[in-house]
Design a protein around this motif. Structure first.
Motif, short mmCIF file in Angstrom:
data_model
loop_
_atom_site.label_atom_id
_atom_site.label_comp_id
_atom_site.label_asym_id
_atom_site.label_seq_id
_atom_site.Cartn_x
_atom_site.Cartn_y
_atom_site.Cartn_z
N VAL A 103 -8.21 5.61 1.15
CA VAL A 103 -9.37 6.43 1.52
C VAL A 103 -10.67 5.66 1.27
CG1 VAL A 103 -10.60 8.59 1.08
CG2 VAL A 103 -8.09 8.57 1.14
N SER A 104 -10.73 4.88 0.20
CA SER A 104 -11.92 4.06 -0.05
C SER A 104 -12.17 3.10 1.11
CB SER A 104 -11.75 3.27 -1.35
OG SER A 104 -11.68 4.13 -2.47
N LEU A 105 -11.14 2.47 1.62
CA LEU A 105 -11.29 1.54 2.73
C LEU A 105 -11.67 2.27 4.02
CD1 LEU A 105 -8.24 -0.82 2.05
CD2 LEU A 105 -10.66 -1.45 1.92
N MET A 106 -11.07 3.43 4.26
CA MET A 106 -11.43 4.19 5.46
C MET A 106 -12.89 4.64 5.40
SD MET A 106 -8.10 6.45 6.59
CE MET A 106 -8.07 7.43 5.10
N LYS A 107 -13.36 5.01 4.21
CA LYS A 107 -14.75 5.41 4.06
C LYS A 107 -15.71 4.29 4.41
CE LYS A 107 -14.89 9.71 2.40
NZ LYS A 107 -15.77 10.77 2.95
N LYS A 108 -15.25 3.06 4.25
CA LYS A 108 -16.08 1.90 4.59
C LYS A 108 -15.99 1.54 6.07
CE LYS A 108 -17.76 -0.89 2.15
NZ LYS A 108 -19.19 -1.14 1.83
N GLY A 109 -15.16 2.26 6.81
CA GLY A 109 -15.05 2.03 8.24
C GLY A 109 -13.95 1.06 8.66
N PHE A 110 -13.09 0.67 7.73
CA PHE A 110 -11.99 -0.23 8.07
C PHE A 110 -10.86 0.54 8.73
CE2 PHE A 110 -13.87 -2.60 4.43
CZ PHE A 110 -14.11 -3.82 5.07
N ASN A 111 -10.17 -0.13 9.64
CA ASN A 111 -8.94 0.40 10.20
C ASN A 111 -7.79 0.02 9.29
OD1 ASN A 111 -10.17 1.44 12.56
ND2 ASN A 111 -10.14 -0.59 13.49
N ILE A 112 -7.03 1.00 8.83
CA ILE A 112 -5.96 0.72 7.89
C ILE A 112 -4.68 1.42 8.35
CG2 ILE A 112 -6.73 2.61 6.38
CD1 ILE A 112 -5.62 0.88 4.01
N SER A 113 -3.59 0.69 8.29
CA SER A 113 -2.27 1.25 8.58
C SER A 113 -1.46 1.26 7.30
CB SER A 113 -1.56 0.41 9.65
OG SER A 113 -2.26 0.42 10.88
N VAL A 114 -0.54 2.21 7.21
CA VAL A 114 0.21 2.41 5.98
C VAL A 114 1.71 2.35 6.28
CG1 VAL A 114 0.71 4.03 4.10
CG2 VAL A 114 -1.62 3.84 5.00
N ILE A 115 2.44 1.63 5.44
CA ILE A 115 3.90 1.58 5.52
C ILE A 115 4.46 2.09 4.20
CG2 ILE A 115 5.94 0.15 5.87
CD1 ILE A 115 4.19 -1.87 7.34
N ASP A 116 5.30 3.10 4.27
CA ASP A 116 5.98 3.63 3.09
C ASP A 116 7.43 3.16 3.16
OD1 ASP A 116 7.09 5.05 1.00
OD2 ASP A 116 6.08 6.94 1.49
N LEU A 117 7.82 2.30 2.22
CA LEU A 117 9.17 1.76 2.19
C LEU A 117 10.14 2.62 1.38
CD1 LEU A 117 8.57 -2.09 1.76
CD2 LEU A 117 8.91 -0.78 3.87
N ASP A 118 9.62 3.65 0.73
CA ASP A 118 10.49 4.53 -0.05
C ASP A 118 10.91 5.68 0.86
OD1 ASP A 118 11.85 6.01 -1.89
OD2 ASP A 118 10.26 6.02 -3.40
N SER A 119 11.91 5.42 1.70
CA SER A 119 12.30 6.40 2.71
C SER A 119 13.01 7.61 2.11
CB SER A 119 13.21 5.74 3.76
OG SER A 119 14.37 5.21 3.16
N ARG A 120 13.39 7.53 0.85
CA ARG A 120 14.03 8.67 0.19
C ARG A 120 12.99 9.62 -0.39
NH1 ARG A 120 18.89 10.34 -1.78
NH2 ARG A 120 18.91 11.46 -3.76
#
Length: 285
Positions: free
Chosen positions: A31-48
């Motif tokens: 959220v800090s990075l998005m507030k600065k206007g950056f495009n951010i993608s997220v990968i969650d590797l804990d599929s359980r």
């Protein structure tokens, strides 16, 4: 933008122990990075468990329910392959992980990868791809054991853990692959405001250890109830200026922790002077 205009800066949040605050840390960085206007993608590797994906799902649902304008990044849950023999599973993991990264690099300034609290091929792939590796640990020798064991009499570092050796291997692999480096940051979470002998011993052990295995040791998030209360709404302390939530002194102190942490991470193009760090007026109780 990050160092290479054709490549996102990859942030990996990982260790091999649950309950260390990985999801909370990840969300506040996102959220800090998005507030600065950056495009951010997220990968969650804990599929359980999908703790980070669930956090973001809660955020989306809360925004729909309240009408708040809350930025929500694209999140991808990547499961490990379960087909065929071990070699085939590792091949499929590598293929799926690489293809997803290649796709996300096209549109992202940052890619944040949240790893499960256990060893897996996907976790190792993520660590080897990191530009910044964040390892949260709690303020105890139980969590310190993730990095190294200590002598029970002197509390001096005795030997490195399997996780530290894995990070060392990831650094070697990264250097051989593209001559890149991994900025490893160990952040000490859930620290008490009270001084204690155990707290000083953990601090001394971490300072000794950082000289041996070359990580940056930074202060993380304190032991505050507010961090645990944010999950159901998918909020972070960074969001509070955009909500009707009442601010307390604990909230303000926590926001200052986030501000300090983001500065300590030294991410590309991050500037510490930002509107989100202005201290808000506190409503009377």
């Amino acid at each position: 933008m990050p160092k290479d205009k054709n490549k996102a800066h990859i942030i990996v949040v990982g260790n091999e122990k649950g309950g260390s605050g990985k999801s909370t840390t990840s969300m506040h960085v996102i959220v800090s990075l998005m507030k600065k206007g950056f495009n951010i993608s997220v990968i969650d590797l804990d599929s359980r468990q999908k703790s980070l994906a669930r956090y973001l799902e809660n955020r989306l649902n809360y925004a729909d329910k309240t009408g708040l304008d809350l930025a929500v990044p694209d999140v991808y849950v990547l499961s490990r392959s379960m087909e065929g023999d071990v070699d085939n599973m590792m091949y499929e993991d590598t293929k799926n992980f690489s293809e997803l990264l290649d796709e996300l690099h096209k549109e992202s300034d940052f890619i944040l990868i949240d790893c499960p609290g256990s060893d897996s091929n996907l976790s190792r792939l993520a660590h080897a791809s990191a530009d910044t590796l964040i390892t949260p640990i709690n303020d105890s020798f139980v969590d310190l054991d993730l990095l190294a064991s200590v002598d029970p009499e002197t509390y001096k570092v005795d030997r490195l853990s399997l996780y530290s050796e894995m990070v060392w291997d990831a650094r070697k692999h990264r250097a051989m692959t593209d001559r890149g480096t991994i900025d490893w940051i160990v952040m000490r979470n859930r620290t008490s405001a009270l001084d204690a002998k155990n707290k000083r011993r953990v601090n001394a052990a971490l300072k000794e250890l950082q000289q041996r295995i070359s990580f940056r040791y930074v202060q993380g998030l304190g032991e505050r109830v507010i961090y645990r209360e944010l999950f159901p709404k998918g909020l972070t302390l960074v969001d509070y200026r955009d909500t009707n939530e009442k601010m307390t002194m604990s909230h303000v102190a926590a926001r200052q922790e986030i501000r300090r942490l983001m500065g300590d991470l030294q991410l590309p193009e991050w500037k510490t002077k930002d509107d989100m760090h202005e201290i808000p007026q506190i409503k009377a109780s």
